[in-house]
Design an enzyme around this catalytic site. Structure first.
Site, short mmCIF file in Angstrom:
data_model
loop_
_atom_site.label_atom_id
_atom_site.label_comp_id
_atom_site.label_asym_id
_atom_site.label_seq_id
_atom_site.Cartn_x
_atom_site.Cartn_y
_atom_site.Cartn_z
N CYS A 105 -12.50 6.62 -21.12
CA CYS A 105 -11.88 5.44 -21.73
C CYS A 105 -10.76 5.88 -22.68
O CYS A 105 -9.78 6.46 -22.24
CB CYS A 105 -12.92 4.55 -22.41
SG CYS A 105 -12.28 2.90 -22.81
N HIS B 135 -16.22 3.24 -17.85
CA HIS B 135 -17.34 3.87 -18.56
C HIS B 135 -18.42 4.28 -17.57
O HIS B 135 -19.23 3.45 -17.17
CB HIS B 135 -17.92 2.90 -19.59
CG HIS B 135 -17.06 2.70 -20.78
ND1 HIS B 135 -17.11 3.51 -21.89
CD2 HIS B 135 -16.10 1.77 -21.03
CE1 HIS B 135 -16.23 3.10 -22.79
NE2 HIS B 135 -15.60 2.05 -22.29
N GLU C 220 -21.05 5.90 -18.12
CA GLU C 220 -22.37 5.76 -18.75
C GLU C 220 -22.88 4.33 -18.72
O GLU C 220 -24.05 4.08 -19.00
CB GLU C 220 -22.31 6.29 -20.19
CG GLU C 220 -21.59 5.42 -21.19
CD GLU C 220 -20.08 5.57 -21.21
OE1 GLU C 220 -19.46 5.05 -22.15
OE2 GLU C 220 -19.51 6.19 -20.28
#
Length: 197
Positions: A76, A178, A180
């Site tokens: 990001c 992202h 994650e």
């Protein structure tokens, strides 16, 4: 083992939770000497690119990052920091990858920030995306995007315009989404990064 560059502008909890789920070992990088403990590195980031760059400069870690020869992944805002310039705060960034980070144009009749799941097309044969089908959805939250450039763009998405969802120059990689927060596909990308030669 993965070293996470800690400079006060990253969403460390979400990232470490994902690495924990995958059983991937990691530690935090606070000083230049810490880089020697790891064989790959993640630069996380949320918020304002200009502020993030200021915080990164304050750590004194920028020269060490520029000198890295092992795999590096910016996530990001961490990806945006790899570029040379951001319109956000009229900011000069690391310049590792000669691209610009720009604000989405509201005239495109799109909602800003770009938030949610979006399809990502990626260059075939890249180990970073091994086991991830082209067109897989990843989770995005951003108002600024990195311009598309066929020399450095390894993954792209569309939101009003085509933009870089992933970039690479030598050992430096970046993803705008992202991983994650992107379910199994995001975990696969993190696992692939942990195994990059």
């Amino acid at each position: 083992m993965i070293g996470i560059v800690f400079y006060g502008a990253g969403n460390i909890f979400s990232l470490t939770a994902a690495l924990d789920r995958l059983g991937l070992e990691y530690g935090m990088i606070h000083t230049a000497e810490d880089f020697g403990k790891y064989d790959r590195y993640i630069i996380p980031g949320v918020g304002h690119a200009g502020s993030a760059m200021s915080k990164l400069k304050q750590t004194g870690l920028v020269p060490s990052i520029l000198a890295l020869k092992k795999p590096v992944l910016g996530i990001c805002v961490g990806m945006q920091l790899l570029t040379e310039y951001s319109e956000e705060g009229d900011s000069t960034l690391t310049g590792i990858i000669p691209l610009k980070t720009k604000l989405f144009d509201a005239a495109l009749n799109i909602k800003i920030p770009h938030t949610g799941w979006n399809r990502v097309e990626h260059t075939s044969g890249l180990f970073l995306f091994n086991g991830i089908s082209p067109g897989t959805h990843f989770y995005f939250v951003h108002s600024y995007f990195i311009e598309f450039n066929s020399n450095f763009t390894i993954a792209m998405a569309e939101y009003g315009i085509k933009f870089s969802a992933g970039i690479q120059k030598e050992n430096f990689y970046g993803v705008q989404f992202h991983p994650e927060k992107s379910g199994l596909a995001g975990e696969q990308l993190l696992k692939n990064f942990s195994q990059l030669a």
